[in-house]
Design an enzyme around this catalytic site. Structure first.
Site, mmCIF file in Angstrom:
data_model
loop_
_atom_site.group_PDB
_atom_site.id
_atom_site.type_symbol
_atom_site.label_atom_id
_atom_site.label_comp_id
_atom_site.label_asym_id
_atom_site.label_seq_id
_atom_site.Cartn_x
_atom_site.Cartn_y
_atom_site.Cartn_z
ATOM 1 N N ASN A 155 10.282 2.566 3.469
ATOM 2 C CA ASN A 155 9.834 1.194 3.718
ATOM 3 C C ASN A 155 10.703 0.160 2.990
ATOM 4 O OD1 ASN A 155 7.795 1.899 5.468
ATOM 5 N ND2 ASN A 155 6.280 2.156 3.852
ATOM 6 N N HIS A 177 0.818 -1.215 0.000
ATOM 7 C CA HIS A 177 0.000 0.000 0.000
ATOM 8 C C HIS A 177 0.853 1.267 0.000
ATOM 9 C CE1 HIS A 177 -3.482 2.529 0.853
ATOM 10 N NE2 HIS A 177 -2.753 3.131 1.770
ATOM 11 N N ASP A 178 2.064 1.200 0.550
ATOM 12 C CA ASP A 178 2.874 2.404 0.698
ATOM 13 C C ASP A 178 4.336 2.121 0.374
ATOM 14 O OD1 ASP A 178 3.460 5.032 1.215
ATOM 15 O OD2 ASP A 178 3.459 4.832 3.397
ATOM 16 N N ALA A 179 4.584 1.785 -0.886
ATOM 17 C CA ALA A 179 5.957 1.489 -1.316
ATOM 18 C C ALA A 179 6.716 2.804 -1.462
ATOM 19 C CB ALA A 179 5.928 0.730 -2.641
ATOM 20 N N ARG A 182 4.488 4.530 -7.241
ATOM 21 C CA ARG A 182 4.475 5.117 -5.892
ATOM 22 C C ARG A 182 5.903 5.304 -5.395
ATOM 23 N NH1 ARG A 182 4.900 7.533 -2.114
ATOM 24 N NH2 ARG A 182 4.021 7.360 -0.022
#
Length: 244
Positions: free
Chosen positions: A177, A171-173, A209
């Site tokens: 992370n 969801h949040d690359a 992203r």
């Protein structure tokens, strides 16, 4: 690695636990409370994100404790409260299960130790403990100090491809992370709101992203060792490792 998760419910107090019983014998609510570890002087550090992530040293293990917090406008109102739709559909249990699955596939992701939710009526709050990735720094920190080699960028691409080969959507690359350890191996972290998905159509948006994240940090930081050619190296690594 098979499915080693054990589930225990303390229904009277509204607690539900899932844990790897090779790493923790009997989870309890206090172990998900930073003050419990503070009193024992076992907190070794912390990191700020949506909430605070606590680093703990306990019985020769190094743990990362994260309290689940909402982001965005909803987060300003509900902060850490989530609608209860079932234990297995809770955010901490879903992330624990997903990490367990990726571990079984040989991916470099954090080892899940334990998760718990505390339910009151239709609302729950939750936490997750994972093993710390030893001797590692996030990609943002590394690029603020030095450039990555072409080989290292290939490895970043390989890690993203390995995740996609397992049909896992992140969801949040973003650059924070992605972790790099002392052996220059790449790890992916923070799988909250991530899931297994069918097909391939969503995979490009994951890569986009990360590219947006790199552009953003390049503009924001006075020193940030990243150029467009590095993205080409990353994508070369990705294409070489992705399943056909």
């Amino acid at each position: 690695m098979g499915n080693m998760a054990t589930i225990r419910r303390d229904i009277g107090a509204g607690h539900h636990f899932i844990f790897d019983d090779t790493l923790v014998k009997q989870p309890h609510a206090e172990m998900f409370n930073p003050e419990f570890w503070q009193q024992q002087n076992k907190i070794t550090g912390q990191a700020k994100g949506r909430g605070t992530t606590i680093f703990i040293e306990h019985e020769n293990q190094r743990w990362v404790l994260r309290h689940f917090m909402r982001g965005g406008l909803v987060g300003k109102i509900l902060s850490d409260q989530y609608l209860f739709l079932g234990v297995e559909r809770s955010r901490p249990f879903e992330e624990f299960r997903l990490l367990e699955h990726m571990q079984s596939q040989g991916l470099r992701v954090p080892v899940p130790v334990a998760a718990r939710i505390h339910r009151r009526g239709l609302i729950y709050r939750g936490d997750l403990i994972t093993l710390n990735i030893p001797d590692s720094q996030d990609l943002h920190h590394v690029l603020c100090n030095q450039p990555l080699s072409e080989e290292a960028w290939h490895k970043v691409g390989h890690a993203l491809a390995a995740m996609h080969n397992c049909q896992v959507y992140h969801h949040d690359a973003n650059v924070r992370n992605i972790m790099i350890d002392s052996d220059k191996e790449i790890w992916l972290i923070d799988f909250d709101r991530c899931s297994k998905r069918q097909g391939d159509s969503w995979k490009q948006s994951n890569l986009d992203r990360l590219l947006r994240s790199l552009h953003k940090e390049k503009a924001k930081n006075p020193v940030f060792h990243w150029e467009e050619k590095h993205w080409a190296w990353c994508m070369d690594g990705y294409r070489n490792a992705v399943s056909r």
